[in-house]
Design an enzyme around this catalytic site. Structure first.
Site, PDB file in Angstrom:
ATOM      1  N   GLU A   1       1.076  -0.040  10.117  1.00  0.00           N
ATOM      2  CA  GLU A   1      -0.497  -0.044   9.765  1.00  0.00           C
ATOM      3  C   GLU A   1      -1.168   1.045  10.181  1.00  0.00           C
ATOM      4  O   GLU A   1      -2.194   0.946  10.649  1.00  0.00           O
ATOM      5  CB  GLU A   1      -1.003  -1.536  10.520  1.00  0.00           C
ATOM      6  CG  GLU A   1      -0.292  -2.664   9.735  1.00  0.00           C
ATOM      7  CD  GLU A   1      -1.133  -3.739   9.783  1.00  0.00           C
ATOM      8  OE1 GLU A   1      -2.511  -3.764   9.835  1.00  0.00           O
ATOM      9  OE2 GLU A   1      -0.621  -4.781   9.586  1.00  0.00           O
TER      10      GLU A   1
ATOM     11  N   ASP B   1      -8.714  -2.633   9.354  1.00  0.00           N
ATOM     12  CA  ASP B   1      -9.614  -2.800  10.384  1.00  0.00           C
ATOM     13  C   ASP B   1      -9.551  -3.932  11.076  1.00  0.00           C
ATOM     14  O   ASP B   1      -9.312  -4.142  12.218  1.00  0.00           O
ATOM     15  CB  ASP B   1     -11.033  -2.432  10.059  1.00  0.00           C
ATOM     16  CG  ASP B   1     -11.520  -1.145   9.818  1.00  0.00           C
ATOM     17  OD1 ASP B   1     -10.756  -0.313  10.276  1.00  0.00           O
ATOM     18  OD2 ASP B   1     -12.521  -0.900   9.299  1.00  0.00           O
TER      19      ASP B   1
ATOM     20  N   LEU C   1      16.523  -3.715  34.313  1.00  0.00           N
ATOM     21  CA  LEU C   1      17.966  -4.534  34.217  1.00  0.00           C
ATOM     22  C   LEU C   1      19.067  -3.671  34.579  1.00  0.00           C
ATOM     23  O   LEU C   1      20.403  -4.090  34.429  1.00  0.00           O
ATOM     24  CB  LEU C   1      18.130  -5.055  32.727  1.00  0.00           C
ATOM     25  CG  LEU C   1      17.600  -6.923  32.931  1.00  0.00           C
ATOM     26  CD1 LEU C   1      16.020  -6.841  33.219  1.00  0.00           C
ATOM     27  CD2 LEU C   1      17.925  -7.462  31.725  1.00  0.00           C
TER      28      LEU C   1
ATOM     29  N   TRP D   1       8.232   0.384   2.292  1.00  0.00           N
ATOM     30  CA  TRP D   1       8.217  -0.447   3.441  1.00  0.00           C
ATOM     31  C   TRP D   1       7.285  -1.584   3.430  1.00  0.00           C
ATOM     32  O   TRP D   1       6.622  -1.741   4.563  1.00  0.00           O
ATOM     33  CB  TRP D   1       7.294   0.655   4.579  1.00  0.00           C
ATOM     34  CG  TRP D   1       7.832   1.923   4.180  1.00  0.00           C
ATOM     35  CD1 TRP D   1       7.287   3.247   3.904  1.00  0.00           C
ATOM     36  CD2 TRP D   1       9.302   2.469   4.627  1.00  0.00           C
ATOM     37  NE1 TRP D   1       7.971   4.097   4.215  1.00  0.00           N
ATOM     38  CE2 TRP D   1       9.478   4.021   4.600  1.00  0.00           C
ATOM     39  CE3 TRP D   1      10.578   1.705   5.403  1.00  0.00           C
ATOM     40  CZ2 TRP D   1      10.560   4.621   4.873  1.00  0.00           C
ATOM     41  CZ3 TRP D   1      11.674   2.763   5.558  1.00  0.00           C
ATOM     42  CH2 TRP D   1      11.646   3.834   5.425  1.00  0.00           C
ATOM     43  N   ILE D   2       7.685  -2.336   2.629  1.00  0.00           N
ATOM     44  CA  ILE D   2       7.043  -3.703   2.410  1.00  0.00           C
ATOM     45  C   ILE D   2       7.345  -4.866   3.146  1.00  0.00           C
ATOM     46  O   ILE D   2       8.709  -5.221   2.922  1.00  0.00           O
ATOM     47  CB  ILE D   2       6.815  -4.033   0.871  1.00  0.00           C
ATOM     48  CG1 ILE D   2       6.216  -2.933   0.015  1.00  0.00           C
ATOM     49  CG2 ILE D   2       5.898  -5.220   0.608  1.00  0.00           C
ATOM     50  CD1 ILE D   2       4.866  -2.267   0.603  1.00  0.00           C
TER      51      ILE D   2
ATOM     52  N   THR E   1       0.194   5.052  11.942  1.00  0.00           N
ATOM     53  CA  THR E   1       0.912   5.497  12.739  1.00  0.00           C
ATOM     54  C   THR E   1      -0.080   5.833  14.016  1.00  0.00           C
ATOM     55  O   THR E   1      -1.576   5.795  13.850  1.00  0.00           O
ATOM     56  CB  THR E   1       1.566   7.061  12.795  1.00  0.00           C
ATOM     57  OG1 THR E   1       0.508   7.853  12.397  1.00  0.00           O
ATOM     58  CG2 THR E   1       2.697   6.823  11.667  1.00  0.00           C
TER      59      THR E   1
ATOM     60  N   GLN F   1      10.266  -1.756  47.013  1.00  0.00           N
ATOM     61  CA  GLN F   1       8.995  -1.250  46.722  1.00  0.00           C
ATOM     62  C   GLN F   1       8.838  -0.596  45.459  1.00  0.00           C
ATOM     63  O   GLN F   1       7.734  -0.728  44.769  1.00  0.00           O
ATOM     64  CB  GLN F   1       8.296  -0.264  47.905  1.00  0.00           C
ATOM     65  CG  GLN F   1       6.596  -0.025  47.677  1.00  0.00           C
ATOM     66  CD  GLN F   1       6.169   0.523  48.897  1.00  0.00           C
ATOM     67  OE1 GLN F   1       6.697   1.758  49.135  1.00  0.00           O
ATOM     68  NE2 GLN F   1       5.312  -0.037  49.542  1.00  0.00           N
TER      69      GLN F   1
ATOM     70  N   PRO G   1       6.998   5.781  -1.601  1.00  0.00           N
ATOM     71  CA  PRO G   1       7.836   6.699  -0.992  1.00  0.00           C
ATOM     72  C   PRO G   1       7.099   8.170  -0.567  1.00  0.00           C
ATOM     73  O   PRO G   1       7.475   8.879   0.428  1.00  0.00           O
ATOM     74  CB  PRO G   1       8.771   6.909  -2.244  1.00  0.00           C
ATOM     75  CG  PRO G   1       8.854   5.556  -2.833  1.00  0.00           C
ATOM     76  CD  PRO G   1       7.433   5.033  -2.740  1.00  0.00           C
TER      77      PRO G   1
ATOM     78  N   LEU H   1       0.887  -1.162  -0.006  1.00  0.00           N
ATOM     79  CA  LEU H   1       0.116  -0.121   0.227  1.00  0.00           C
ATOM     80  C   LEU H   1       1.082   1.259   0.135  1.00  0.00           C
ATOM     81  O   LEU H   1       0.635   2.212  -0.640  1.00  0.00           O
ATOM     82  CB  LEU H   1      -0.957  -0.054   1.287  1.00  0.00           C
ATOM     83  CG  LEU H   1      -1.689   1.225   1.294  1.00  0.00           C
ATOM     84  CD1 LEU H   1      -2.857   1.316   0.266  1.00  0.00           C
ATOM     85  CD2 LEU H   1      -2.550   1.071   2.728  1.00  0.00           C
TER      86      LEU H   1
END
Length: 383
Positions: free
Chosen positions: A367, A243, A342, A159-160, A369, A282, A131, A128
């Protein structure tokens, strides 16, 4: 699993979770760090998921699939993402690529392309974005023009996900430039079609084991039978697809966050400072409590959205956007907190939480932003 409850998983759903978790523990998680380090497609994970029918569980039995409902599919993606976010894009993108066919494809095109994916002989990607057409997808420039009984396709998509690995692609192209978004149509393009090529894999922050590339269409001839849905209905089909599949991104985000919380929880119980386990402080306990609380809220919202996806409820657009937006924001927060718990060890690649934090970021972007999700939510509220 036709009688999907409001959102609560059934015993069958939990059995799927247990089976998928076992596969991921034994055959996916051991490769996650190496896949990330070398930015290589997780072939071993794909083989393991195919062997267990977790690579494309959403495909109906009529097309050689296992026919998992939307909630079961979300659970599978969640469990794979808990072990390896890159590998979770195998079932997620197979659903994304094939969803247009399931929603609007002819029986002929379904029977041609869905069974190979169900059997694990092929993967399916979704084209879809371009660029210059990201959030504004309707501004796409890829063109398809009539060529006898078929079409001639030219353009590029960007971006596929899993580009170059997938054999099939759902491609959206302009067929009538005078009609705006009503002049966009969907087609199936095969990797083997003459004129299809791929750019170099993007060098990404996270999900490095899932290749992301540009896809180029240079005078690609599409024979009759490649159109998905009606001419001019492609953009509407693209939005309907999202959707449903935003639910899978929410599930991926939940899985990544769960993996990070699991690791951080184990670490603080073993790590000792000032003569006692870090988990006894705690301040640390409050962090864990907030992480678990937000994670569970996102999980429940995701399951609600999955149930609505299965039924194609009228409010799916709202719930799909809400689940994706809330869960991905949660995943970024939880993984960042896991790194914090960590300390210095969280910041190095010897421990998995830094990878999970990097992987979580994309769930806020692809999908749609999360800014776009908020636009969708507000529009739904105010209409």
């Amino acid at each position: 699993m036709n009688d999907v409850p409001l959102f609560a998983p059934t015993e069958e759903h939990e059995a799927i979770r247990d089976a998928c978790r076992a596969v991921c523990r034994d055959k996916v998680a051991p490769h996650a760090a190496e896949v990330d380090q070398h930015a290589t497609f997780p072939d071993a994970s794909y083989d393991a998921l195919r062997a267990a029918d977790f690579h494309a569980p959403h495909i109906p039995e009529a097309f050689d699939g296992v026919g998992a409902d939307a909630l079961a599919t979300a659970i599978v993606i969640e469990e794979v993402a808990r072990a390896c976010a890159s590998s979770s894009l195998i079932p997620a993108v197979n659903k994304l690529g094939t969803m247009p066919l399931l929603l609007a494809g002819s029986e002929e095109i379904q029977r041609r392309y869905l069974p190979p994916v169900a059997r694990g002989d092929a993967m399916f990607s979704y084209c879809l974005s371009e660029p210059d057409a990201g959030s504004d997808a309707a501004a796409m420039k890829t063109r398809a023009v009539r060529d006898g009984d078929g079409w001639r396709l030219n353009g590029a998509k960007r971006w596929i996900t899993n580009a170059g690995v997938s054999d099939y692609y759902t491609v959206f192209a302009v067929t009538d430039p005078d009609r705006g978004s009503r002049g966009i149509t969907a087609f199936v393009v095969e990797k083997a079609d003459a004129g299809v090529s791929f750019g170099a894999p993007e060098k990404k922050l996270g999900i490095k084991g899932s290749p992301t590339c540009e896809v180029y269409f240079d005078d690609v001839h599409l024979p009759p039978g490649r159109m998905v849905g009606a001419d001019g209905e492609g953009f509407k089909l693209a939005l309907r697809t999202l959707d449903h599949t935003r639910v899978t991104i929410a599930a991926q985000a939940v899985g990544i966050a769960q993996g990070a919380l699991d690791y951080a929880k184990g670490y603080v119980k073993e790590r000792r400072q000032f003569g006692q386990p870090v988990a006894d402080f705690q301040g640390v306990q409050f962090m864990l409590a907030d992480m678990a609380m937000k994670l569970e809220a996102a999980r429940q919202l995701t399951y609600v959205a999955a149930a609505r996806s299965e039924r194609s409820d009228a409010d799916l657009t709202f719930f799909g956007a809400a689940a994706k937006c809330f869960a991905s924001d949660m995943a970024m927060e939880v993984t960042t907190d896991a790194v914090q718990l960590l300390g210095g060890y969280g910041y190095v690649q010897d421990y998995p939480v830094e990878r999970m934090m990097r992987d979580a970021k994309i769930t806020q972007i692809y999908e749609g932003t999360n800014q776009i999700q908020r636009v969708v939510l507000a529009r739904h509220l105010l209409k």
